[in-house]
Design an enzyme around this catalytic site. Structure first.
Site, PDB file in Angstrom:
ATOM      1  N   TYR A 226      70.002   9.985   5.235  1.00  0.00           N
ATOM      2  CA  TYR A 226      69.067   9.049   4.604  1.00  0.00           C
ATOM      3  C   TYR A 226      69.575   7.644   4.899  1.00  0.00           C
ATOM      4  O   TYR A 226      70.282   7.417   5.875  1.00  0.00           O
ATOM      5  CB  TYR A 226      68.976   9.385   3.098  1.00  0.00           C
ATOM      6  CG  TYR A 226      67.778   8.749   2.440  1.00  0.00           C
ATOM      7  CD1 TYR A 226      66.495   8.943   2.943  1.00  0.00           C
ATOM      8  CD2 TYR A 226      67.936   7.949   1.316  1.00  0.00           C
ATOM      9  CE1 TYR A 226      65.398   8.340   2.347  1.00  0.00           C
ATOM     10  CE2 TYR A 226      66.845   7.340   0.720  1.00  0.00           C
ATOM     11  CZ  TYR A 226      65.574   7.532   1.236  1.00  0.00           C
ATOM     12  OH  TYR A 226      64.503   6.932   0.652  1.00  0.00           O
TER      13      TYR A 226
ATOM     14  N   LYS B 146      50.675  33.303   3.986  1.00  0.00           N
ATOM     15  CA  LYS B 146      50.460  33.018   5.408  1.00  0.00           C
ATOM     16  C   LYS B 146      51.665  32.277   5.980  1.00  0.00           C
ATOM     17  O   LYS B 146      52.166  32.597   7.065  1.00  0.00           O
ATOM     18  CB  LYS B 146      49.207  32.144   5.543  1.00  0.00           C
ATOM     19  CG  LYS B 146      48.749  31.951   6.957  1.00  0.00           C
ATOM     20  CD  LYS B 146      47.877  33.098   7.348  1.00  0.00           C
ATOM     21  CE  LYS B 146      47.354  32.941   8.765  1.00  0.00           C
ATOM     22  NZ  LYS B 146      46.341  33.955   9.030  1.00  0.00           N
TER      23      LYS B 146
END
Lengths: 440, 155
Positions: free
Chosen positions: A38, A93
């Site tokens: 970060y 899915k």
């Protein structure tokens, strides 16, 4: 079996709190490392991408990440149950994408019913994704949405209810035809049901070289032909079906399904759950050695044994407990594996045809028989072959940002898919993933 | 598409004209509920075509493919009481079966009608539902432009 799985699903859903979570893939030795992952470190990465946006594929998860997008307007056989209720299906899915294709997929459930707005929203997602898998969107809006997104986005867009089923069907048909010794461009085909999958199947059959003038589509109003009473209404409200009405059934056969099936070589039924939707006497009227695909779930349009008794030479269904399951799960994980690995800008129809061919050819001649025309999901290596075929075709067609040859993708896909399976196994072994809860 | 013949309609075409006219009106109904079909549309269509075939001021033309009528146009010759040009050929019905569309056959049939009317009229107009964008596109492409608007509301 269905009852047991429903019971387990309902119990597991709150037990695990859904099916997916995000897990980091970089080391975090101490909080110090956040200065790499970060700020301030990450700013350099962002700066590099801002100079060359293509680097977003190398420098972030974009190379392997897709969204599974729905508005919940036609979920499984449940109808328009809304985006919240669609979420468990989208999670499932995404799970299959990861497990079988090594693809990082996450669900996006949109509270948008207007197709125009749906298109606009999905288009805005492009910068953060490597691809889009549309799911469970009602017909005919799904055709409009897919066609527009495919032409307006520079990442692969796939609507599995259309394309996945169509590609698996074509693969099954390739092999079934080998068994009965007939040619794809010579056979007469009847498509029973004109929803998302059969409309897409008709379109891909055309690309595959089927003689469309002999093909007949049957929908809830009967046999489709260019002079049917509702033809002008179709022109305005379902141009996809309209186009097919003009191209197919040149003989203008009318009447009931039995008239269409008389003398036909192939029946692809993808309509509503049976049994009893297709009658034995209709199949009996088909040509010599007929092929019947009965794809409705959970119950096929007629029982496979009935089709056999009526003379069918090859029978396929959508169910895993019968032989020859025409299953879109055989297609989408590997199509995206291949498309993502070459950073394809799109998935073309020919890439789809190659996927279907690869899927069919995985069943070698010695293994091919009337009860085995299409691989099963256990044969996990099939995904590697299909991914490689898709990647290779993307390179040939110049839609690959990162062209790879067949062998290169074969090795790469194998590594990624294996890794994905191993990670899950290891999480299970180490009990980060708990065993399934007990049901009585 | 070869083999399409255009000719003036006669009595023997009436049944087919009725059928095609109903298709046309059903298409109009798709555009606007104010074009909802009457229950007696068959009888009304029959009277309509009988009258037109016997009127010196109407022209009905059909497109024929291998002896089968696949489209038609009905046009009326009307006097414009207050304006120049004075005589108008007004196309009030136009239908072509779907598989004959997008092949320039519609334009050819229109051409045939205009030739028939040419001696008598100075201006050609066409009527269709305001929301029929396919018609707007078709006529605009052939050089037509809108000159009248019909607005409606249910009283």
């Amino acid at each position: 079996m269905k009852e047991k799985s429903s019971e387990l699903a309902v119990k597991s859903a709150p037990y695990y709190g859904g099916k997916l979570e995000i897990v980091p893939k970089i080391p975090v030795r101490s909080l110090e490392d956040f200065s790499i992952w970060y700020t301030p470190g990450v700013a350099a990465v962002s700066k590099a991408i801002s100079m060359n946006k293509e680097l977003s594929f190398d420098y972030t998860w974009r190379w392997n990440t897709i969204a599974v997008v729905t508005n919940g307007s036609r979920v499984l056989g449940l109808g328009n149950i809304g985006p919240e209720a669609a979420l468990p299906v989208m999670e499932g899915k995404s799970l299959i994408f990861k497990f079988l294709g090594g693809v990082d997929a996450f669900p996006i459930c949109l509270n948008v019913s207007d197709p125009e707005k749906f298109v606009e929203v999905v288009k805005t997602l492009e910068p953060g994704l490597g691809g889009i898998n549309l799911e469970d969107i009602s017909s005919p809006q799904c055709f409009y949405i897919l066609d527009r997104l495919r032409s307006e986005m520079s990442i692969p867009v796939w609507h599995d209810d259309q394309l996945g089923t169509a590609a698996a069907t074509l693969a099954g048909l390739y092999n079934a035809l080998k068994l009965v010794d007939k040619k794809l461009n010579k056979v007469s085909i009847v498509l029973f049901g004109a929803g998302a999958s059969n409309i897409a199947t008709a379109r891909i059959f055309e690309k595959a070289g089927v003689d469309m003038s002999k093909l007949i589509l049957i929908d809830s109003k009967g046999i489709l032909h260019s002079e049917r009473d509702d033809i002008d209404e179709l022109m305005l409200h379902n141009p996809w079906k309209y186009e097919l009405a003009l191209k197919t059934n040149r003989a203008k056969v009318t009447g009931g399904p039995e008239n269409a099936l008389e003398g036909a070589d192939v029946l692809i039924a993808a309509s509503s759950p049976g049994p009893g939707k297709i009658k034995k006497e209709w199949v009996a009227k088909m040509a010599d050695k007929p092929i019947t695909f009965l794809l409705a779930n959970p119950v096929p349009e007629m029982w496979p044994w009935e089709a056999k008794e009526a003379g069918a030479a090859v029978v396929a269904t959508g169910r895993s407990d019968f032989p020859n399951q025409v299953n879109n799960s055989l297609v989408f994980p590997s199509v995206f594996r291949g498309a993502l690995d070459v950073r394809a800008r799109t998935i073309t129809d020919t890439m789809m045809l190659k996927a279907a061919e690869a899927l069919a050819n995985y069943v070698t001649e010695d293994k091919l028989n009337a009860d085995h025309i299409i691989p099963t999901m256990d044969e996990w290596e099939v995904y590697i072959y299909v991914a490689a075929a898709v990647a290779e075709q993307a390179r040939v067609e110049n839609v690959a940002r990162n062209p790879l040859h067949y062998d290169e993708e074969f090795v790469r896909a194998k590594k990624i898919i294996q890794r994905s399976r191993k990670i899950l196994m290891s999480l299970m072994e180490q009990r980060f993933i708990k065993p399934l809860p007990k049901v009585d | 598409m070869n083999g399409i013949v255009y000719r003036k309609a006669s009595e023997k075409d009436i049944d087919r004209l009725i059928e095609l006219n109903i298709r046309l009106k059903r298409l109009n109904e798709e555009f606007d509920p104010l074009f909802k079909l009457r229950e007696d549309i068959v009888e009304k269509s029959r009277e309509y075509f009988q009258r037109a075939l016997n009127s010196p001021d109407s022209v009905v033309v059909v497109a024929e493919d291998g002896g089968r009528v696949v489209g038609f146009i009905k046009a009326d010759v009307v006097e414009r009481l207050f304006y120049e040009p004075k005589i108008e050929g007004n196309i009030v019905e136009f239908y072509l079966l779907p598989e004959y569309r997008r092949k320039k056959l519609g334009a050819a049939m229109l051409d045939y009608v205009i030739k028939l009317l040419k001696e008598r009229v100075d201006i050609i107009t066409a009527e269709f539902p305001a929301l029929n964008e396919i018609a707007v596109e078709f006529y605009s492409r052939l050089g037509f432009r809108g000159i009248v608007s019909t607005y409606a509301r249910e009283s």
